[in-house]
Design an enzyme around this catalytic site. Structure first.
Site, short mmCIF file in Angstrom:
data_model
loop_
_atom_site.label_atom_id
_atom_site.label_comp_id
_atom_site.label_asym_id
_atom_site.label_seq_id
_atom_site.Cartn_x
_atom_site.Cartn_y
_atom_site.Cartn_z
N ASN A 140 0.87 -1.18 0.00
CA ASN A 140 0.00 0.00 0.00
C ASN A 140 0.90 1.23 0.00
OD1 ASN A 140 -1.80 2.04 0.50
ND2 ASN A 140 -2.38 1.35 2.55
N LYS A 143 0.07 4.25 -0.12
CA LYS A 143 -0.56 5.39 0.57
C LYS A 143 -0.37 6.67 -0.26
CE LYS A 143 -0.16 2.87 4.86
NZ LYS A 143 -0.07 2.86 6.31
N HIS A 197 -9.42 0.64 5.20
CA HIS A 197 -8.11 0.86 5.84
C HIS A 197 -8.31 1.77 7.06
CE1 HIS A 197 -4.02 2.10 6.59
NE2 HIS A 197 -3.65 1.02 5.93
N GLU A 227 -6.68 4.17 8.12
CA GLU A 227 -6.48 5.60 7.88
C GLU A 227 -7.72 6.24 7.29
OE1 GLU A 227 -2.78 5.11 5.83
OE2 GLU A 227 -1.88 4.49 7.74
N GLU A 269 -4.91 -5.49 10.53
CA GLU A 269 -3.93 -4.44 10.80
C GLU A 269 -4.27 -3.76 12.13
OE1 GLU A 269 -2.05 -3.08 6.81
OE2 GLU A 269 -3.73 -1.79 7.28
N GLY A 287 2.80 1.79 10.96
CA GLY A 287 3.79 2.86 10.86
C GLY A 287 4.49 3.19 12.16
N SER A 292 3.72 -2.48 10.34
CA SER A 292 5.17 -2.52 10.60
C SER A 292 5.82 -3.83 10.16
CB SER A 292 5.47 -2.23 12.08
OG SER A 292 5.07 -0.91 12.40
O1 LIG Z 1 -1.66 -0.77 4.55
C1 LIG Z 1 -0.61 -0.92 5.16
C2 LIG Z 1 -0.53 -0.70 6.58
O2 LIG Z 1 -1.17 0.45 6.96
C3 LIG Z 1 0.80 -0.94 7.20
O3 LIG Z 1 1.64 0.17 7.11
P1 LIG Z 1 3.15 0.06 7.64
O4 LIG Z 1 3.73 -1.17 7.02
O5 LIG Z 1 3.82 1.30 7.19
O6 LIG Z 1 3.06 -0.09 9.13
#
Ligand SMILES: O=C[C@H](O)COP(=O)(O)O
Length: 250
Positions: free
Chosen positions: A11, A13, A96, A98, A166, A172, A210
């Site tokens: 992803n 983002k 998601h 977010e 997640e 993150g 993460s």
């Molecule tokens: O969609 C992916 C997740 O939000 C994980 O993000 P991350 O690997 O940066 O923690």
């Protein structure tokens, strides 16, 4: 037949202008000559068409990070499932954290998005996860159960579904649940999912939050962890590819 394992999705983002995105996609194509598992990327909507074209002929799928539940209309800033498909996307992330927490999306709208996306033949990656406060209050399972039962209508097509767990507090942050915790939660998710959709026995369950090259092998070796949804570490082709390899992909 379900998706080949491991299923590793990136992803991106809100990262990447056109040149960077095409370079990243190209770098993945060079590595994934004949992938044994399933690889996919979810770039920003502005570059989805370009990235999908760059991935043509490879077995790496391109998807969108969201879609609107309606087919069209006065919804400024949104894109519909048919627009995702029109841009070359074959998958979409739905729910998601977010968007749930940052943009106030609830399970009712997520349920409609899942149906809208599958109605266009898109693979839906439904994201679920508890907040840190819910986890500490012992409410994780109740939250996940609600997200599954309210987010997935009984008519959902299990063949077009992936579930990504997640934990919000792991996204993150560099923090992850213990391996035992992830295994237990995935077993719970499998039971809940099959309870909701009897055909979901083979739906891939991804862990996200993460995931890095250093922890990916241990996480993806767990029972009922079929792959990973990777955020930050998917922006580097070598790192993303090594996560995929850590999950047994070649
Ligand atoms: O969609 C992916 C997740 O939000 C994980 O993000 P991350 O690997 O940066 O923690």
């Amino acid at each position: 037949m379900g998706l080949a394992r491991p299923v590793v999705f990136g992803n991106w983002k809100m990262h990447g202008l056109r040149a960077d995105s095409l370079a990243l996609a190209g770098s993945l194509v060079e590595r994934a000559v004949r992938p044994t598992g399933t690889l996919g990327v979810f770039p920003p909507a502005t570059v989805l068409r370009d990235v999908a074209r760059r991935l043509e002929g490879s077995r790496i799928l391109a998807g969108a990070q969201d879609c609107h539940p309606e087919a069209s209309g006065a919804f400024t800033g949104s894109i519909s499932a048919s627009m995702v498909k029109d841009a070359g996307g074959t998958a979409v992330l739905v729910g998601h954290s977010e968007r749930r927490h940052g943009l106030g999306e609830d399970d009712a709208v997520i349920r409609r998005k899942v149906l809208a996306a599958q109605g266009e033949g898109l693979l839906v990656v439904l994201c679920v996860g508890e907040t840190e406060a819910e986890w500490q209050a012992g409410e994780r399972e109740a939250r996940l159960r609600r997200q599954i039962h309210e987010g997935l209508a009984e008519t959902v097509d299990a063949a077009l579904l992936v579930l990504a767990y997640e934990p919000v507090w792991a996204i993150g942050t560099g923090r992850t649940p213990s391996l035992e915790d992830i295994a237990g939660t995935h077993a719970f998710l499998r039971r809940e999912l099959v309870g909701r959709l009897p055909a979901a026995q083979d739906v891939p369950l991804l862990y996200g939050g993460s995931v890095k090259p250093g922890n990916a092998a241990d996480i993806m070796a767990l029972p009922d962890v079929d792959g990973a949804l990777v955020g930050g570490a998917s922006l580097d082709a070598a790192g993303f590819w090594s996560i995929y390899q850590a999950g047994g992909g070649a």
